[in-house]
Design an enzyme around this catalytic site. Structure first.
Site, PDB file in Angstrom:
ATOM      1  N   HIS A  34      -9.852   0.506   0.352  1.00  0.00           N
ATOM      2  CA  HIS A  34     -10.747   1.106   1.345  1.00  0.00           C
ATOM      3  C   HIS A  34     -11.600   2.241   0.747  1.00  0.00           C
ATOM      4  O   HIS A  34     -11.360   3.420   0.961  1.00  0.00           O
ATOM      5  CB  HIS A  34     -10.041   1.522   2.638  1.00  0.00           C
ATOM      6  CG  HIS A  34      -8.752   2.265   2.538  1.00  0.00           C
ATOM      7  ND1 HIS A  34      -8.580   3.398   1.781  1.00  0.00           N
ATOM      8  CD2 HIS A  34      -7.557   2.040   3.143  1.00  0.00           C
ATOM      9  CE1 HIS A  34      -7.356   3.843   1.919  1.00  0.00           C
ATOM     10  NE2 HIS A  34      -6.710   3.038   2.726  1.00  0.00           N
TER      11      HIS A  34
ATOM     12  N   ALA B  48      -6.023   5.649  11.851  1.00  0.00           N
ATOM     13  CA  ALA B  48      -4.791   4.911  11.573  1.00  0.00           C
ATOM     14  C   ALA B  48      -5.095   3.426  11.499  1.00  0.00           C
ATOM     15  O   ALA B  48      -4.858   2.674  12.446  1.00  0.00           O
ATOM     16  CB  ALA B  48      -3.745   5.202  12.645  1.00  0.00           C
TER      17      ALA B  48
ATOM     18  N   GLU C  63       0.861  -1.180   0.000  1.00  0.00           N
ATOM     19  CA  GLU C  63       0.000   0.000   0.000  1.00  0.00           C
ATOM     20  C   GLU C  63       0.900   1.233   0.000  1.00  0.00           C
ATOM     21  O   GLU C  63       1.338   1.698   1.031  1.00  0.00           O
ATOM     22  CB  GLU C  63      -0.926  -0.003   1.214  1.00  0.00           C
ATOM     23  CG  GLU C  63      -1.964   1.107   1.163  1.00  0.00           C
ATOM     24  CD  GLU C  63      -2.837   1.167   2.412  1.00  0.00           C
ATOM     25  OE1 GLU C  63      -3.701   2.057   2.467  1.00  0.00           O
ATOM     26  OE2 GLU C  63      -2.657   0.333   3.320  1.00  0.00           O
TER      27      GLU C  63
ATOM     28  N   HIS D  73      -5.593   6.315  -1.892  1.00  0.00           N
ATOM     29  CA  HIS D  73      -4.852   7.488  -1.424  1.00  0.00           C
ATOM     30  C   HIS D  73      -4.629   8.428  -2.606  1.00  0.00           C
ATOM     31  O   HIS D  73      -3.500   8.762  -2.962  1.00  0.00           O
ATOM     32  CB  HIS D  73      -3.537   7.066  -0.771  1.00  0.00           C
ATOM     33  CG  HIS D  73      -3.737   6.355   0.528  1.00  0.00           C
ATOM     34  ND1 HIS D  73      -3.889   7.030   1.721  1.00  0.00           N
ATOM     35  CD2 HIS D  73      -3.848   5.031   0.818  1.00  0.00           C
ATOM     36  CE1 HIS D  73      -4.062   6.138   2.702  1.00  0.00           C
ATOM     37  NE2 HIS D  73      -4.056   4.926   2.178  1.00  0.00           N
TER      38      HIS D  73
ATOM     39  N   ASP E  47      -8.143  -3.792   7.361  1.00  0.00           N
ATOM     40  CA  ASP E  47      -7.131  -2.746   7.539  1.00  0.00           C
ATOM     41  C   ASP E  47      -6.569  -2.827   8.960  1.00  0.00           C
ATOM     42  O   ASP E  47      -6.289  -1.816   9.602  1.00  0.00           O
ATOM     43  CB  ASP E  47      -7.719  -1.358   7.265  1.00  0.00           C
ATOM     44  CG  ASP E  47      -6.647  -0.298   6.979  1.00  0.00           C
ATOM     45  OD1 ASP E  47      -5.498  -0.684   6.683  1.00  0.00           O
ATOM     46  OD2 ASP E  47      -6.958   0.903   7.050  1.00  0.00           O
TER      47      ASP E  47
END
Length: 340
Positions: free
Chosen positions: A168, A258, A83, A147, A224
């Site tokens: 995600h 996080a 990732e 992201h 995650d």
């Protein structure tokens, strides 16, 4: 739900840690075995250990560790998920800013080298471009967008080049708006999407919307998970950034999410009991669909020729027994106690 249910062992494509350890901190064989063991006790029998954005040396260690684990048939290790670091710094989330980078030729040569199992790479399509996505896909990598601040056209170009899903969904990406559909809009139209169903990362209504738009054939759960999952620890660090567990949520001092403190079994329970997703669909989203998204043909289903990975759930969808490769490996909800 029925009194007892035998389902395929859960498959998790995004596992940063568990059992008190993070893959980034020690990308080696013992760490992989510990993480996989922690998740196994929670009903997840196949994982892609996930390395968040790091330098090239750590990535090389992670690739070697994963290949070693696969060669040694470490139970539960089904490949590797990288990732980052080829992300958009504007949507880096908890990823260390100093690690975010653009791909260089040496990076691509390493990533395109033969790999013995699923190699999932999350990247920002607007950062790397279509040619790089196409090159990674041609080499056998599974490429997901994430992201990212890609606009709809950039996202579509990424999918056209070989991107097959997003990481995600809704988190750390350009959102869906009326005149700017963004990466979320592109994902709702095509490809797979992992989603964190801890009810902290994504509102329950948004999970339902994605489920209605994509169906259980394209939307799947990811944990995650971080070091706290399957452990009694409540704090750990990411590149010197202290992460704390409170109210079932992991955040840094600034309140930035996080990762998650959840298992795939909890995602299934949330989906059924809170979101009203049919049990059959929820189980598929935790097993068969992620397997198909990553090309794991022998996982995620109960059928001849597949791995004998099973989870026995009670009427409350709590994990009671876990079999891996036909062997009973867990009969209770396990937690690893960490000293010091």
């Amino acid at each position: 739900p029925p009194t007892a249910l035998l389902a395929p062992g859960f498959v998790d494509l995004q596992v940063n840690g568990g059992g008190g350890v993070m893959f980034n901190d020690s990308p080696d064989l013992p760490t992989l075995a510990r993480i996989a063991g922690a998740h196994r006790g929670l009903g997840t029998t196949a994982i892609l250990p996930t390395l968040i954005s790091s330098d090239a040396a750590i990535r090389t260690q992670a690739l070697y560790a994963a290949q070693s684990a696969l060669a040694a048939s470490v139970p539960g290790i089904a490949g590797l998920h990288l990732e980052g670091p080829f992300l958009n710094p504007a949507r880096r989330g908890i990823h260390p800013a100093r690690m975010i980078a653009r791909p260089q030729e040496a990076d691509l040569l390493e990533l395109c080298a033969p790999f013995p199992a699923a190699l999932l790479i999350t990247l920002a399509p607007e950062i790397v471009g279509a040619a790089t996505i196409n090159r990674l896909r041609a080499a056998g990598c599974v490429v997901f967008g994430g992201h990212s601040v890609a606009d709809f056209e950039q996202a579509q170009a990424g999918f056209d080049a070989g991107m097959s899903g997003v990481t995600h969904l809704f988190n750390a990406m350009s959102q869906l708006a009326g005149r700017a559909p963004g990466l979320v809009g592109a994902a709702l139209l095509r490809g797979y999407a992992g989603i964190i169903a801890d009810l902290h990362h994504v509102a329950g209504a948004s999970v339902r919307i994605a489920y209605q738009a994509m169906g259980p054939e394209r939307l799947f759960f990811v944990s995650d998970a971080m070091a706290t999952t399957g452990s009694d620890i409540t704090r750990f660090e990411i590149d010197g950034n202290l992460i704390s567990l409170s109210g079932g949520k992991l955040t840094d001092a600034n309140g930035t999410l996080a990762g998650a403190h959840i298992s795939m079994a909890e995602c299934v329970r949330n989906a059924v009991s809170v979101l009203g997703i049919p049990l059959e669909d929820a189980l598929r989203m935790a097993s068969l669909t992620p397997s198909e998204a990553a090309g794991l043909a022998r996982h995620g289903r109960i059928a001849p020729g597949t791995r004998a990975d099973f989870v026995l759930l009670d009427g409350a969808l709590q994990v009671r027994n876990v079999w891996q490769g036909g062997e009973l490996v867990s009969s209770e909800h396990q937690r690893i106690t960490c000293e010091g």
